[in-house]
Design a protein around this motif. Structure first.
Motif, short mmCIF file in Angstrom:
data_model
loop_
_atom_site.label_atom_id
_atom_site.label_comp_id
_atom_site.label_asym_id
_atom_site.label_seq_id
_atom_site.Cartn_x
_atom_site.Cartn_y
_atom_site.Cartn_z
N THR A 1 0.83 -1.21 0.00
CA THR A 1 0.00 0.00 0.00
C THR A 1 0.87 1.26 0.00
OG1 THR A 1 -1.63 -1.23 1.26
CG2 THR A 1 -1.89 1.16 1.18
N TYR A 2 1.96 1.19 0.77
CA TYR A 2 2.82 2.37 0.88
C TYR A 2 3.91 2.44 -0.18
CZ TYR A 2 0.28 2.88 5.19
OH TYR A 2 -0.72 3.01 6.09
N SER A 3 4.34 1.28 -0.69
CA SER A 3 5.47 1.32 -1.63
C SER A 3 5.04 1.52 -3.08
CB SER A 3 6.32 0.06 -1.51
OG SER A 3 5.55 -1.06 -1.88
N LEU A 4 3.85 1.08 -3.43
CA LEU A 4 3.43 1.20 -4.82
C LEU A 4 2.07 1.90 -4.90
CD1 LEU A 4 4.18 -2.36 -6.26
CD2 LEU A 4 5.45 -0.27 -6.74
N ASP A 5 1.82 2.48 -6.05
CA ASP A 5 0.54 3.14 -6.24
C ASP A 5 -0.49 2.12 -6.71
OD1 ASP A 5 -1.46 4.94 -6.51
OD2 ASP A 5 -0.69 5.83 -8.37
N VAL A 6 -0.80 1.17 -5.82
CA VAL A 6 -1.78 0.14 -6.16
C VAL A 6 -2.73 -0.03 -4.99
CG1 VAL A 6 -0.13 -1.12 -7.59
CG2 VAL A 6 -0.37 -1.73 -5.18
N LEU A 7 -3.88 -0.67 -5.28
CA LEU A 7 -4.81 -0.98 -4.20
C LEU A 7 -4.49 -2.39 -3.69
CD1 LEU A 7 -7.42 -0.58 -2.52
CD2 LEU A 7 -8.69 -1.46 -4.49
N ALA A 8 -4.14 -2.48 -2.41
CA ALA A 8 -3.81 -3.79 -1.86
C ALA A 8 -4.92 -4.23 -0.93
CB ALA A 8 -2.48 -3.75 -1.14
N ILE A 9 -5.40 -5.45 -1.13
CA ILE A 9 -6.52 -5.97 -0.32
C ILE A 9 -6.08 -7.25 0.36
CG2 ILE A 9 -8.81 -7.02 -0.46
CD1 ILE A 9 -9.36 -5.26 -2.85
N GLN A 10 -6.44 -7.36 1.64
CA GLN A 10 -6.11 -8.61 2.32
C GLN A 10 -7.26 -9.59 2.13
OE1 GLN A 10 -5.84 -8.66 6.58
NE2 GLN A 10 -5.42 -10.85 6.45
N GLY A 11 -6.94 -10.78 1.73
CA GLY A 11 -7.98 -11.78 1.52
C GLY A 11 -7.46 -12.96 0.71
N ASP A 12 -8.33 -13.96 0.59
CA ASP A 12 -7.96 -15.17 -0.13
C ASP A 12 -8.42 -15.04 -1.58
OD1 ASP A 12 -7.65 -17.66 -1.17
OD2 ASP A 12 -8.54 -18.73 0.53
#
Lengths: 510, 447
Positions: free
Chosen positions: B39-50
């Protein structure tokens, strides 16, 4: 004592009885011939009655036989013994010539069923023996060729379970290839291929006769030789074997002997449109290579110095076609363990004879009708030796022995070593026994003749050298030796182990 | 384009990094720490999940996604994630697998849609292919085929003894169908001109026909010319080791493979008819001496563990092996390995990320190779009528392209075309070009 037995011998014997009972059906063909030629009808009717009676009697031992692995071994081994004994009955009843004597009859019958082709007939010919009895002799080879038990599995539903084990115990060569999911169908496929090729050979032989290229190859002779070629048997109703026929017949028989020594599974694949299997099969390529190499060697030897002064065939030295024909014919005949002779090779020079002696040990392909050690085992032995040489230099190297693209299991390789060694040990011991027994009865026997006689019977080849040469017979041996050879032919046909295992105490107990 | 990446491991993160500039990227991972880090290193949406669960994929916006890249370390998870995404919508699915059997099954399916996967990359196989490419061109640090193998890109390091050290590009360039694409010196990427001087220590990137690249390799490092009798030793019977041996066998070579475990050694020996498999510990110096491993032309370390690979590579080098190639599982170790004396370090994850990135480029991009940790790319592009390259001599067309673009090779109907100033590119041609990272967006737009 009997409580300790872990083998249900009654079940085995009962099934042997079933097979013996059905053997009477096979006697219908010579019976028909006997009726046609007006000679010996009662012989075969009586034989059929005896076969049915013995078979039925054995069947009573167990009315619902259940075969396990151990019972399977016993059943296979006993089947061959029983069939050979019952098959001897017509010779005894007919009372024609030397084979009427019981020991001789058993020898001739065992030699027939095991496709050995060693004979104790004093004189071969229709003056002495009826055509029907001669045909029975030829026919036993054909029945034994693809295997009595394979035939039984193909037609007897009670053998469908455990049939693979039975066929494995009987079929020549290591392991059995299942061609179809159902074993009975595999057995039928093999028999169909066998039947088909036999019919083609018979037709071609008779065709040669009709075309005027083979004056002596009558319909009777065509059928007789078809029976005994495809079985790699070697019995011929002609006293001088294939020498009695024209060069055209000899040439025609060569490819059929080659086919008989080929794994029949390959024909099955070829009939299903996969003709390329012949080129791809390592064993087949090695087999053809061995035949070609040794044929070439013998051709050169014959061309250079072959003599033929004692035979009806003209001299072969310097005659290209003759040298080629007799060399190929004899090499193919002995490698495939057919045992036909296109001339008396006893008259050949010593070097050529020694090459032929070595050929007695080669054998046909696995899954063929040929006997002896089998080409695939030699191939594996050679490859393992090559492997040993490599690993001596590179001790860490891991080298599976490969056959075609497939790596062989080390256990299978060990099994092949064991068999090959056992075969050679039995050969030497048996040669000694034959030699000593001959000396005991005052028979004049030289060592090479004794060895060739043993190699020829143990390997189911038929003719050997010297007194057991292709134009001679096993008649002069004492009865004890003949019975011992009956044993050799029996274990040779079943590839030793299935019979030897019966002689171990562990087999019978837990 | 909206891209969902399942798995934020090294492969997933690396792909996410190279896509983030141009696309909307959503990354799904079960590990919350990784999710936070991304989330902090790249300009992407990171989601926690399976990523195999429908609700997580919905949360990631699977309905709007154009592409799903399943790149976790677990084959089955990746396959299930692709299959799950296909039940909702029809995004383009890419799965990373290690097991070659899955790849074979997928390739076997006629429409190549087995498991709901549209494109499958096999880590172990890619790594082995990379090793074989590097061994096939011993002097090269990196080799990639383009246009089905008609064009090759190769990276060479110029040593002090090399005959081309201190020559100008004009003097060094003696091959008709070879283009000097770039010279990498320290952290700089130089687009070479005729008068540019090649110094020892430079890395030269060339693009050309395989024969000319091979010829150039001979020029750069005459002593390392490969031949069919090459003595190749593979240490470690891992899947990568096995596939390396298999691919070398396919090229008619007879490698040796050393594996410690008896059962595995036997298994490998059965599967590899033209490889001499030896059962031994590769750190046993006596064994190595007896088998003359020191005289090998190349030693490939494919053990399961980085440290062991480093150890056996250095040992082999010390015994005198000409060239060592080591599999390096940890991305950061690659340069370290190469510093301490391993000639080439190959990271299966990097190779996989490269392969996947190829599919995420503009639609008509056929192939891509990443140079030096993403500082530049070599692209293969099928040009259409709208491309600025089409219809006029290259001299004029290239003048319109940004700095940092080098046209390396052209193929037309499967034939190699030597690009000269007056060559005219036609629609349908494939061009292989070197592009510096800074010029990438601009180049993509113009082509």
């Amino acid at each position: 004592m009997s409580e300790k037995l872990r083998v249900d011998w009654r079940a085995s014997c009962s099934l042997v009885g079933t097979v013996v009972k059905w053997l009477s059906v096979a006697m219908a063909f010579p019976l028909a011939l006997a009726a046609y030629y007006g000679d010996g009808v009662t012989t075969f009717i009586a034989s059929m009655v005896i076969a049915v009676a013995i078979g039925w009697g054995l069947e009573q031992l167990d009315d619902d036989p259940d075969l396990g692995a151990r019972e399977g071994f016993l059943m296979v081994a006993l089947t061959w013994l029983a069939v050979s004994l019952v098959g001897a009955v017509p010779y005894v009843i007919a009372g024609e010539g030397t084979v009427a004597q019981p020991v001789n009859a058993i020898f001739e019958s065992m030699s027939g069923f095991t496709t050995t082709g060693a004979t104790v007939m004093g004189s071969i010919g229709f003056e002495r023996h009826s055509r029907a009895l001669m045909m029975w002799r030829q026919q036993t080879q054909w029945l034994g060729g693809m295997g009595i038990v394979v035939l039984a599995v193909a037609i007897l539903p009670e053998l469908s379970v455990g049939g693979a084990q039975l066929m494995d115990a009987e079929a020549p060569g290591p392991g059995i290839q299942k061609l179809t999911p159902r074993i009975a169908e595999t057995a039928r496929a093999l028999w169909k291929a066998y039947l088909g090729i036999t019919a083609v050979e018979m037709a071609l032989l008779y065709g040669l006769h009709l075309a005027g290229l083979a004056p002596d190859m009558t319909l009777y002779q065509s059928v007789a030789h078809g029976f005994t070629t495809m079985a790699t048997g070697g019995f011929s109703p002609a006293a001088r074997s294939i020498e009695a026929f024209s060069a055209a017949v000899q040439w025609l028989i060569i490819p059929f002997m080659v086919a008989a020594g080929t794994n029949f599974a390959l024909f099955w694949h070829a009939l299903n449109g996969e003709v390329e299997v012949f080129g791809e099969d390592t064993e087949f390529r090695f087999y053809v290579g061995v035949l070609a190499t040794f044929s070439a060697l013998v051709t050169v030897l014959l061309f250079a110095g072959g003599t033929a002064e004692q035979t009806a065939v003209g001299p072969i030295g310097g005659e290209v076609e003759k040298a080629l024909r007799h060399a190929i014919f004899q090499v193919v005949s002995l490698v495939t363990t057919t045992g036909y002779a296109s001339m008396d090779f006893n008259t050949w020079g010593t070097p050529a004879q020694y090459v032929l002696f070595v050929m007695l040990f080669v054998g046909g392909s696995a899954g063929s009708t040929g006997g002896a050690v089998k080409i695939v085992r030699w191939l594996v032995v050679l490859k393992s030796i090559k492997r040993e040489l490599f690993t001596t230099v590179h001790p860490e190297a891991v080298r599976p022995v490969r056959l075609g693209g497939r790596a062989l299991d080390e256990q299978a390789v060990r099994g092949i070593y064991a068999f090959t060694l056992l075969y050679l040990v039995i050969f030497f011991v048996a040669a000694l026994v034959v030699y000593v027994d001959a000396a005991r009865t005052g028979m004049d026997l030289i060592a090479l003749d004794a060895m060739s006689a043993v190699a020829a019977t143990l390997g189911n080849v038929g003719p050997g050298f010297g007194i057991v040469g292709p134009m001679n017979s096993y008649l002069p041996f004492p009865s004890t030796t003949k019975l011992f050879m009956v044993f050799l032919m029996w274990i040779g046909r079943l590839e030793i182990l299935p019979v030897l295992v019966l002689l171990t105490p562990t087999y019978w107990r837990s | 384009m909206r891209v969902i990446i399942v798995g934020a491991g090294e492969v997933g993160s690396s792909i996410a990094a190279s896509l983030a500039d141009l696309h909307e990227v959503v990354v799904v991972d079960t590990d919350s720490e990784r999710v936070d880090a991304l989330t902090y290193s790249l300009d992407v949406l990171a989601i926690q999940g399976d990523g195999t669960s429908l609700s997580t994929l919905r949360q990631a916006g699977v309905e709007q996604a154009d592409m799903i890249i399943a790149s976790t370390d677990d084959d089955e998870t990746n396959l299930v994630a692709c299959g799950t995404a296909k039940t909702v919508d029809d995004p383009f699915t890419i799965a990373r697998v290690k097991n070659v059997d899955y790849l074979e099954t997928w390739q076997h399916a006629e429409d190549q849609r087995a498991f709901g996967v549209d494109f499958m990359v096999c880590t172990n196989l890619l790594a082995a292919q990379d090793i074989v490419r590097v061994i096939g061109l011993p002097a090269a640090r990196d080799v990639d085929p383009f246009a089905g193998g008609i064009v090759q890109m190769a990276e060479f390091e110029v040593s002090e003894e090399s005959p081309i050290a201190d020559l100008t590009v004009r003097d060094a360039d003696r091959f008709d169908s070879l283009t000097f694409a770039a010279i990498l010196r320290d952290d700089d990427v130089t687009i070479p001109r005729g008068e540019t001087r090649i110094a020892a220590g430079d890395k030269v990137i060339v693009i050309g026909s395989p024969e000319s690249v091979q010829g150039f390799a001979r020029e750069v490092a005459p002593t390392e010319t490969p031949s069919q009798n090459e003595d190749l030793v593979i240490i470690g019977g891992s899947e990568i080791g096995y596939h390396t041996a298999r691919l070398l066998e396919e090229r008619g070579l007879h490698p040796r493979l050393i594996e410690r475990d008896a059962e595995r050694a036997r298994e490998l020996a059965e599967q590899l008819p033209n490889t001499v498999v030896m059962e031994s510990d590769a750190t046993d110096a006596e064994f190595l001496a007896r088998e003359h491993v020191g005289e090998a032309d190349a030693v490939v370390a494919t053990l399961e563990n980085d440290e062991k690979n480093l150890l056996v590579s250095i040992l082999a080098k010390q015994l005198g092996a000409r060239r060592t190639v080591a599999v390096v599982e940890t991305t950061e170790y690659v340069s370290l390995f190469e510093t301490v004396g391993v000639d080439v370090g190959i990271n299966p994850r990097e190779v996989t990320a490269e392969e996947i990135t190829r599919f995420t480029r503009e639609l008509h991009t056929e192939n891509v190779a990443l140079i030096e940790n993403d500082r530049a790319e070599v692209l293969e592009i099928e040009v259409d009528g709208e491309s600025v390259l089409v219809g006029r001599p290259i001299r004029e067309a290239v003048a319109d392209m940004p700095e940092g673009f080098v046209l390396g090779a052209i193929t037309r109907d499967g034939e190699f075309v030597v690009p000269r100033g007056d060559t005219v590119v036609e629609p349908g041609d494939h061009v292989v070009a070197f592009v510096e990272r800074g010029a990438l967006t601009d180049v993509s737009a113009k082509l």
